[in-house]
Design a protein around this motif. Structure first.
Motif, PDB file in Angstrom:
ATOM      1  N   THR A   7       0.842  -1.188   0.000  1.00 61.24           N
ATOM      2  CA  THR A   7       0.000   0.000   0.000  1.00 61.24           C
ATOM      3  C   THR A   7       0.875   1.235   0.000  1.00 61.24           C
ATOM      4  OG1 THR A   7      -1.749  -1.125   1.222  1.00 61.24           O
ATOM      5  CG2 THR A   7      -1.767   1.271   1.271  1.00 61.24           C
ATOM      6  N   VAL A   8       0.546   2.190  -0.841  1.00 62.77           N
ATOM      7  CA  VAL A   8       1.214   3.484  -0.834  1.00 62.77           C
ATOM      8  C   VAL A   8       0.252   4.493  -0.230  1.00 62.77           C
ATOM      9  CG1 VAL A   8       2.196   5.319  -2.229  1.00 62.77           C
ATOM     10  CG2 VAL A   8       2.632   2.941  -2.830  1.00 62.77           C
ATOM     11  N   ALA A   9       0.665   5.065   0.919  1.00 60.81           N
ATOM     12  CA  ALA A   9      -0.152   6.076   1.587  1.00 60.81           C
ATOM     13  C   ALA A   9       0.373   7.448   1.202  1.00 60.81           C
ATOM     14  CB  ALA A   9      -0.082   5.885   3.096  1.00 60.81           C
ATOM     15  N   PRO A  10      -0.458   8.337   0.674  1.00 65.48           N
ATOM     16  CA  PRO A  10       0.024   9.647   0.225  1.00 65.48           C
ATOM     17  C   PRO A  10       0.327  10.561   1.397  1.00 65.48           C
ATOM     18  CG  PRO A  10      -2.352   9.522   0.025  1.00 65.48           C
ATOM     19  CD  PRO A  10      -1.900   8.155   0.450  1.00 65.48           C
ATOM     20  N   HIS A  11       0.973  11.683   1.085  1.00 68.18           N
ATOM     21  CA  HIS A  11       1.193  12.725   2.070  1.00 68.18           C
ATOM     22  C   HIS A  11      -0.147  13.199   2.605  1.00 68.18           C
ATOM     23  CE1 HIS A  11       4.967  14.439   3.265  1.00 68.18           C
ATOM     24  NE2 HIS A  11       5.492  14.212   2.065  1.00 68.18           N
ATOM     25  N   THR A  69      -6.277   2.910   7.305  1.00 69.80           N
ATOM     26  CA  THR A  69      -5.622   2.450   8.518  1.00 69.80           C
ATOM     27  C   THR A  69      -6.638   1.961   9.541  1.00 69.80           C
ATOM     28  OG1 THR A  69      -3.790   3.964   8.220  1.00 69.80           O
ATOM     29  CG2 THR A  69      -4.187   3.203  10.444  1.00 69.80           C
ATOM     30  N   VAL A  70      -6.345   0.817  10.133  1.00 70.19           N
ATOM     31  CA  VAL A  70      -7.213   0.295  11.202  1.00 70.19           C
ATOM     32  C   VAL A  70      -6.600   0.724  12.530  1.00 70.19           C
ATOM     33  CG1 VAL A  70      -8.206  -1.741  12.289  1.00 70.19           C
ATOM     34  CG2 VAL A  70      -7.950  -1.657   9.805  1.00 70.19           C
ATOM     35  N   SER A 108       5.594 -15.735  16.249  1.00 68.83           N
ATOM     36  CA  SER A 108       5.521 -14.343  15.816  1.00 68.83           C
ATOM     37  C   SER A 108       4.812 -14.294  14.465  1.00 68.83           C
ATOM     38  CB  SER A 108       6.903 -13.709  15.713  1.00 68.83           C
ATOM     39  OG  SER A 108       7.677 -14.356  14.725  1.00 68.83           O
ATOM     40  N   PHE A 109       4.251 -13.133  14.159  1.00 73.26           N
ATOM     41  CA  PHE A 109       3.513 -12.955  12.904  1.00 73.26           C
ATOM     42  C   PHE A 109       3.892 -11.604  12.313  1.00 73.26           C
ATOM     43  CE2 PHE A 109      -0.214 -11.236  10.628  1.00 73.26           C
ATOM     44  CZ  PHE A 109      -0.343 -12.203   9.647  1.00 73.26           C
ATOM     45  N   GLU A 110       4.324 -11.617  11.046  1.00 72.91           N
ATOM     46  CA  GLU A 110       4.706 -10.392  10.366  1.00 72.91           C
ATOM     47  C   GLU A 110       3.460  -9.731   9.797  1.00 72.91           C
ATOM     48  OE1 GLU A 110       8.306  -8.958   7.416  1.00 72.91           O
ATOM     49  OE2 GLU A 110       7.493 -10.978   7.214  1.00 72.91           O
ATOM     50  N   THR A 111       3.156  -8.536  10.284  1.00 71.62           N
ATOM     51  CA  THR A 111       1.942  -7.838   9.860  1.00 71.62           C
ATOM     52  C   THR A 111       2.151  -6.999   8.612  1.00 71.62           C
ATOM     53  OG1 THR A 111       2.415  -5.921  11.244  1.00 71.62           O
ATOM     54  CG2 THR A 111       1.157  -7.711  12.257  1.00 71.62           C
ATOM     55  N   GLY A 112       3.393  -6.638   8.297  1.00 70.24           N
ATOM     56  CA  GLY A 112       3.683  -5.862   7.101  1.00 70.24           C
ATOM     57  C   GLY A 112       3.712  -4.370   7.312  1.00 70.24           C
ATOM     58  N   SER A 113       3.296  -3.892   8.499  1.00 75.30           N
ATOM     59  CA  SER A 113       3.371  -2.464   8.814  1.00 75.30           C
ATOM     60  C   SER A 113       3.202  -2.318  10.313  1.00 75.30           C
ATOM     61  CB  SER A 113       2.275  -1.674   8.087  1.00 75.30           C
ATOM     62  OG  SER A 113       1.002  -1.969   8.635  1.00 75.30           O
ATOM     63  N   SER A 114       3.340  -1.108  10.783  1.00 73.72           N
ATOM     64  CA  SER A 114       3.144  -0.866  12.213  1.00 73.72           C
ATOM     65  C   SER A 114       1.727  -1.219  12.609  1.00 73.72           C
ATOM     66  CB  SER A 114       3.423   0.609  12.540  1.00 73.72           C
ATOM     67  OG  SER A 114       4.765   0.931  12.305  1.00 73.72           O
ATOM     68  N   THR A 115       1.608  -1.782  13.801  1.00 72.51           N
ATOM     69  CA  THR A 115       0.286  -2.109  14.318  1.00 72.51           C
ATOM     70  C   THR A 115      -0.224  -0.951  15.163  1.00 72.51           C
ATOM     71  OG1 THR A 115       1.357  -3.215  16.175  1.00 72.51           O
ATOM     72  CG2 THR A 115       0.682  -4.585  14.334  1.00 72.51           C
ATOM     73  N   ASN A 124      -3.904  -2.870  11.720  1.00 64.58           N
ATOM     74  CA  ASN A 124      -2.599  -2.436  11.223  1.00 64.58           C
ATOM     75  C   ASN A 124      -2.733  -1.175  10.377  1.00 64.58           C
ATOM     76  OD1 ASN A 124      -0.997  -4.935  12.019  1.00 64.58           O
ATOM     77  ND2 ASN A 124      -2.612  -5.833  10.763  1.00 64.58           N
ATOM     78  N   TRP A 125      -1.607  -0.452  10.295  1.00 65.30           N
ATOM     79  CA  TRP A 125      -1.576   0.758   9.488  1.00 65.30           C
ATOM     80  C   TRP A 125      -1.704   0.442   8.004  1.00 65.30           C
ATOM     81  CZ3 TRP A 125      -1.975   5.543  11.410  1.00 65.30           C
ATOM     82  CH2 TRP A 125      -1.748   5.710  12.773  1.00 65.30           C
ATOM     83  N   ASN A 126      -1.404  -0.791   7.585  1.00 70.42           N
ATOM     84  CA  ASN A 126      -1.551  -1.127   6.167  1.00 70.42           C
ATOM     85  C   ASN A 126      -2.999  -1.391   5.777  1.00 70.42           C
ATOM     86  OD1 ASN A 126      -2.094  -3.689   7.172  1.00 70.42           O
ATOM     87  ND2 ASN A 126      -0.217  -4.622   6.398  1.00 70.42           N
ATOM     88  N   GLY A 127      -3.922  -1.351   6.732  1.00 69.24           N
ATOM     89  CA  GLY A 127      -5.343  -1.536   6.436  1.00 69.24           C
ATOM     90  C   GLY A 127      -5.881  -2.908   6.761  1.00 69.24           C
ATOM     91  N   ASN A 128      -5.006  -3.846   7.145  1.00 67.38           N
ATOM     92  CA  ASN A 128      -5.476  -5.194   7.462  1.00 67.38           C
ATOM     93  C   ASN A 128      -5.983  -5.277   8.895  1.00 67.38           C
ATOM     94  OD1 ASN A 128      -4.771  -6.127   4.966  1.00 67.38           O
ATOM     95  ND2 ASN A 128      -2.981  -7.290   5.639  1.00 67.38           N
ATOM     96  N   LEU A 129      -7.017  -6.069   9.082  1.00 66.51           N
ATOM     97  CA  LEU A 129      -7.387  -6.567  10.404  1.00 66.51           C
ATOM     98  C   LEU A 129      -7.007  -8.041  10.403  1.00 66.51           C
ATOM     99  CD1 LEU A 129      -8.741  -6.303  13.192  1.00 66.51           C
ATOM    100  CD2 LEU A 129     -10.886  -6.989  12.100  1.00 66.51           C
ATOM    101  N   ASP A 130      -6.034  -8.397  11.229  1.00 62.58           N
ATOM    102  CA  ASP A 130      -5.542  -9.769  11.281  1.00 62.58           C
ATOM    103  C   ASP A 130      -6.158 -10.504  12.466  1.00 62.58           C
ATOM    104  OD1 ASP A 130      -3.757  -9.649   9.063  1.00 62.58           O
ATOM    105  OD2 ASP A 130      -2.364  -8.495  10.293  1.00 62.58           O
TER     106      ASP A 130
END
Length: 934
Positions: free
Chosen positions: A504-508, A575-576, A899-906, A921-927
């Protein structure tokens, strides 16, 4: 100005000869022998730690760390210089460090069989220049030169360019960076002074060296822009050109302001020059002959008259201010770009790395040398120019044009139905430096309504080999994961594979653009990408795109399915950051995409979703079959928990998530007001305005939420007071004004006691019924995060001391203090207790298990990047997250369980219930992960 992609992609000088040659007899037909590719010959690691910039001390000196010639490549290696064979990369000799000279090598050059080395530091004006015979390593000369640091002088100009320039005709040193400019010329073989001059004052200058001259672009009061060719031996002008088409930056009479005007100059080693300033950009030959404007140069035609190239980049285009722009998302490889010596048109051939990594540092007649920083490993790679019979357009890597697949055929109508019906394909792209592909390499699928997501597919490159495609793909993935540039990106590990990545690319925040989700993949010789403003669409269509490419290039082969975690992951389009709420087998969560989602707690299947209009950053409240949510526009909604049907909506300027208790909804509203609404109808029951601001520093953390207990609403804030209001009427029951007016009060209510912590370091225990202080205590530190009450102990974060404090809940007496060491003082703090241990995040990037009776650390666990969610203990497991990884630890010993890699800050959204761990997560996923491990 030359616009280039990313902080690691800098267009630097290089040399290349592209010659069309043919050796035939008089009666033989002329064969189309031409340059067809750059082929990697050798590569070597370097340890400069420049972050992708192969120069020392920029912008103070801009001296090169690598130098090239027909026979040798010289590389700075700490305090020494290594000399390598240009053809093979083999080490030929080493110029060792000299104990009598400065330890740091600040620049290396090769010219006319001479190696020149500079030593010093950018903080000291004196630098030692030494000349060596390139073939024997014997020292020819040594002398000290002055390269003083910058000091602005009123009414004088600036010099922006290399302070030391080495040419075949001599060495030129700019001795100071602000006017008047003292310029010193030295003989290349003896180091003797050959000339000195002072450049006219009241000018801004940019400089660059070619093989036989020094070029200066000037911006002077009264004369406007000028281009000068300077003889490096005599410092006399070879020629000058007044750039009359250039305008001053504001169109008025030129002045010397506090900063230099926007202008740029680049040159090839054989003297062809690019200049930009004001509103124009031009190319000149070595003798000062005007070749073309940039607008003419990008109109590429075939040519056999190429100069030594000047740039590295992708598609050349013209910028808004007339400058040359060398970045493009398509195609993906870097190109070495040269200039037609007659027409001034640009052209080039690709190399096997993305343009975002390539910095060309030099070339010979048929070799080019490229600096790269892929996977944070800096290297110099040598490429050999290959000539032969073309098999396809050279600008497309020599691959036959019809070998590029039709992007619009890579997804079928059946594929697109998983997103929606009625999509229409719109082809695009295909032009590159005068060559056109017969089938569109790019395609947009347009939905039938504005609510749908536009799906885009691009064939980024078709390599001559699968190996080349995989190399490009791997480098692109490294850029996605490790780039520190903006906008930031985060990836989706649920779909990641060796040849497949979704991110995911998050803009300014300021540019108003929406986030975009991408997949990049490689199959056979193809590197392709898919993008859409919908994470769900990208997740559903990306595997289908890969399967369709596999059917074309590897029939019968199927991509492996991602490894199962035993749980699920749901992609939202924002972002979640709201905490999931699990009720009766359903997970309710809000997202930055403005939606409230209801998902099956076991499978992640969508029960329903509701769009509120703007981002939901606050926690939801779910009670009595109703979901309550507030969005960033201040709207509060009530939704039926079973169907998602809206029950009511109120725009009262909500500033935080709703608090629901005793059939009322309590909301922080604008103007420091607390508003009570009827939970069933949304009708306003009462509102109470506080005396002073609720929270002035909104960037510090979210609002201190109202606490409702026993028919009373307790309120803190930035006003230094604690209020108790009647939950039914809003009438004030009592007011406690303990400290400074600006102190923030955070509240916890338990056992008929209101515990209030203040940012000024004070803690109070108040009688919940009367507001009378039972005790107060003062810490040696400010307090930032809400306190935690567990049993008979109050735990607090001592922010300025980076410490955790434990106080007796009945008396306020300090029991112990634990101080963590090192790390960022802005760490996140929270506490969780179980089995005689309290778990806290510390400033040292660790989670600590402390003995509740003594504060002694029983164990610690390092969390990369610091703790950003948790710690939370459930049963015998402690959960804590940081830097894109969620860890499950044994609560007693601290031993890792999984451990589980979420791909971005939680986000701080960790919830453990029903045998599952839920985290946003900040990448938009709910894991959702099983507590027994993934």
């Amino acid at each position: 100005m030359l616009t280039v992609p990313g902080h690691r992609t800098i267009a630097v000088l290089l040399a290349m000869v592209v010659v069309v040659c043919s050796t035939v007899t008089a009666d033989s037909p002329r064969l189309p022998i031409a340059p067809i590719e750059w082929r990697a010959a050798w590569s070597m690691p370097v340890e400069w730690q420049t972050g992708g910039w192969p120069h020392y001390g920029h912008p103070d000196f801009a001296t090169p760390l690598v130098a090239t010639s027909d026979v040798a490549v010289a590389v700075r290696q700490q305090g020494r210089v290594t000399v390598h064979d240009a053809r093979t990369g083999a080490l030929r000799r080493t110029i060792p460090a000299d104990p009598e000279l400065p330890a740091s090598v600040t620049g290396v050059w090769i010219s006319a069989e001479t190696l020149v080395v500079s030593r010093g530091t950018r903080d000291i004006a004196d630098h030692v220049l030494s000349g060596y015979d390139l073939f024997t390593g014997a020292k020819l000369w040594q002398r000290t030169v002055i390269v003083a640091g910058f000091s602005q002088k009123e009414g004088f100009g600036w010099y922006d360019g290399p302070r030391i320039m080495v040419t075949e005709r001599g060495v030129v040193v700019f001795e100071q960076e602000s006017g008047p400019f003292a310029i010193h010329a030295l003989d290349l073989r003896t180091g003797a002074t050959t000339a000195r001059m002072t450049h006219p004052q009241r000018c801004h200058l940019k400089g660059v060296a070619t093989a036989r001259s020094v070029m200066l672009l000037s911006y002077c009061v009264g004369d406007q822009f000028g281009l000068v060719s300077l003889d490096p031996h005599t410092l006399r002008y070879n020629w000058t050109r007044q750039l009359s088409s250039f305008l001053s930056p504001d169109g008025d009479e030129p002045e010397l302001n506090s900063s230099p005007p926007a202008m740029d100059i680049k040159a090839s080693a054989d003297g062809y020059v690019y200049v930009w300033g004001g509103n124009d950009a031009l190319f000149y030959a070595a003798n000062g002959r005007l070749l073309s404007s940039v607008r003419e140069a990008v109109e590429v035609t075939d040519s056999s008259r190429w100069s030594l190239p000047m740039f590295t980049g992708s598609n050349p285009t013209v910028g808004d201010d007339g400058e040359l722009v060398l970045h493009s998302k398509w195609p993906s490889p870097a190109y070495l770009l040269s200039l037609d010596t007659v027409t001034g048109h640009l052209g080039g051939l690709p190399i096997d790395m993305p343009y975002a990594f390539a910095s060309l540092v030099g070339a010979t007649r048929d070799m080019a040398f490229v600096h790269s920083n892929i996977a944070k490993a800096e290297r110099i790679t040598a490429y050999t120019l290959v000539r032969g019979l073309p098999t396809g357009p050279a600008v497309f890597g020599g691959v036959a044009a019809d070998a590029w697949p039709d992007a619009c055929a890579l997804l079928t109508d059946r594929d697109l139905r998983v997103v929606g019906d009625g999509y229409q394909a719109v082809p695009g792209g295909g032009d590159r430096e005068g060559a056109t592909l017969p089938k569109p390499p790019q395609c947009n699928w347009i939905p039938p309504t504005d609510e749908g997501a536009v799906i885009s597919v691009s064939v980024d490159w078709v390599s001559p080999s699968s190996t080349g495609a995989r190399k490009l793909f791997a480098a692109e993935v490294d850029e996605i994961k490790n780039s520190s540039g903006l906008p930031p990106s985060s990836f989706d590990p649920t779909t990641e594979g060796s040849d497949f990545l979704t991110y995911t690319v998050a803009p300014h925040m300021s540019d108003g653009r929406k986030r975009v989700d991408w997949t990049i993949l490689t199959v056979g010789p193809v590197v392709a990408s898919l993008s859409a403003p919908s994470r769900l669409a990208v997740r559903l269509l990306s595997p289908r795109l890969r399967d369709n490419l596999l059917a074309r290039y590897r029939p019968g082969d199927h991509a492996p399915l991602p490894a199962s975690t035993g749980g699920w992951s749901y992609p939202t389009d924002g972002t979640v950051s709201s905490r999931p709420v699990v009720v009766n087998g359903v997970v309710y969560v809000g997202s930055g995409d403005g939606k409230v989602y209801a998902l099956d707690a076991s499978t992640g299947a969508t029960r329903w979703s509701f769009q509120t209009g703007t981002s939901i950053d606050y926690d939801l409240a779910v009670t009595d079959g109703t979901v309550y949510a507030a969005n960033s526009a201040g709207k509060t909604v009530a939704l039926d928990a079973a169907t998602g049907r809206q029950l009511w909506s109120r725009r009262i300027g909500a500033q935080d998530g709703p608090v629901v208790a005793e059939r009322s909804v309590y909301i922080w509203a604008e103007d420091s007001e607390v508003v009570a609404l009827d939970a069933a109808t949304g009708k306003e029951q009462w509102r109470f305005r506080l005396d002073g601001a609720v929270l002035e520093d909104r960037f510090a953390r979210l609002l201190p939420r109202p606490v409702v207990a026993g028919g009373v609403v307790y309120i803190g804030g930035d006003h230094g007071m604690v209020y108790a209001l009647d939950a039914g009427s809003g009438a004030q029951r009592w007011l406690f004004r303990p400290g400074k007016p600006e102190a923030r009060m955070e509240l916890v209510v338990t056992r008929k006691v209101v515990y209030a912590s203040s940012t000024d370091g004070k803690v109070y225990a108040l009688d919940a019924a009367t507001g009378a202080a039972r005790w107060s205590s003062r810490l040696d530190s400010s307090i930032f995060y809400p306190l935690v009450v567990a049993g008979d102990v109050v735990y607090l974060d001592g922010r300025s001391e980076r410490a955790t404090y434990a106080l007796d809940a009945h008396t306020g007496k300090r029991l112990w203090r634990f101080q963590s060491k090192g790390g960022d003082p802005h760490y996140l703090w929270s506490a969780s207790t179980a089995r005689g241990l309290v778990y806290v995040g510390g400033a040292g990037g660790k989670v600590y298990a402390l003995d509740t009776s003594s504060g002694v650390a029983r164990w610690s666990f390092p969390v990369a990047g610091g703790v950003d969610t948790g710690p939370l203990v459930k049963g015998s497991t402690l959960y804590v997250g940081g830097d894109g990884t969620l860890h499950a630890l044994d609560a007693i010993s601290g031993a890792p369980r999984w451990s589980f890699e979420t791909g971005s800050s939680t986000s701080d959204t960790l919830v453990v219930t029903g045998g599952m761990v839920y985290v946003g997560n900040w990448n938009g996923n709910l894991d959702a992960l099983p507590t027994k491990g993934s």
